[in-house]
Design an enzyme around this catalytic site. Structure first.
Site, PDB file in Angstrom:
ATOM      1  CG  HIS A  54      41.135  44.544  29.507  1.00  0.00           C
ATOM      2  ND1 HIS A  54      40.909  45.102  28.242  1.00  0.00           N
ATOM      3  CD2 HIS A  54      42.560  44.212  29.436  1.00  0.00           C
ATOM      4  CE1 HIS A  54      42.093  45.094  27.155  1.00  0.00           C
ATOM      5  NE2 HIS A  54      42.973  44.704  28.005  1.00  0.00           N
ATOM      6  CD  GLU A  56      35.797  46.813  30.124  1.00  0.00           C
ATOM      7  OE1 GLU A  56      37.150  46.758  30.699  1.00  0.00           O
ATOM      8  OE2 GLU A  56      36.126  47.652  29.013  1.00  0.00           O
ATOM      9  CB  CYS A  84      39.263  46.527  24.046  1.00  0.00           C
ATOM     10  SG  CYS A  84      39.263  45.092  24.960  1.00  0.00           S
ATOM     11  CB  CYS A  87      36.103  44.176  27.145  1.00  0.00           C
ATOM     12  SG  CYS A  87      37.606  44.097  28.216  1.00  0.00           S
TER      13      CYS A  87
END
Length: 150
Positions: A54, A56, A84, A87
């Protein structure tokens, strides 16, 4: 005074690039206390065949590697979509000081939606969180991407 939209504009550009690659269009930027951009990236889960890639996570990994530390105290993270749960835990573990995000994520969010990771007593570090930065544009990029896939 920091111009929050300048950093979110960089994250939005990364989100668009991610969408162009066929990734869910989410972008992230880490900025130091002087306003210097330390890392920027977009989702790369498909490209890297890595469910943890992801935006992040990618910027956290990059800045941690450059700093030679797993702690990023005093740094700010800008991301186009509410993080999420995975993260959010990485943000907490890295000790990111502040999180600025664009659109909320009612389906998979982990900060203000869903499990609200930072509100749990097991969460050892709770960053300051500011939602709604360039929210309309962040949401529009995501909607356009998913409408194009239907």
């Amino acid at each position: 005074m920091r111009d929050f939209t300048t950093y979110m504009d960089i994250a939005l550009a990364e989100a668009r690039l991610a969408g162009d690659r066929g990734e869910t269009p989410v972008g992230a930027v880490i900025v130091d206390s002087n306003g210097k951009v330390l890392a920027q990236n977009g989702n790369r889960t498909r490209e890297l065949s890595d469910p943890t890639a992801h935006a992040e996570i990618l910027v956290i990994r990059e800045v941690c590697a450059a700093a030679g530390s797993e702690r990023l105290s005093g740094l700010d993270l800008y991301v186009t979509l509410e993080p999420c749960p995975m993260c959010a835990m990485a943000i907490s573990s890295a000790r990111i000081a502040r999180v600025y995000y664009g659109a909320t994520d009612p389906k998979s969010g982990g900060v203000e939606q869903g499990p609200r990771i930072f509100s749990h007593p097991q969460c050892h570090h709770k960053p300051e969180v500011y939602g709604g930065i360039s929210e309309a544009e962040s949401g529009a990029i995501l909607r356009a991407f998913f409408e194009g896939r239907r």
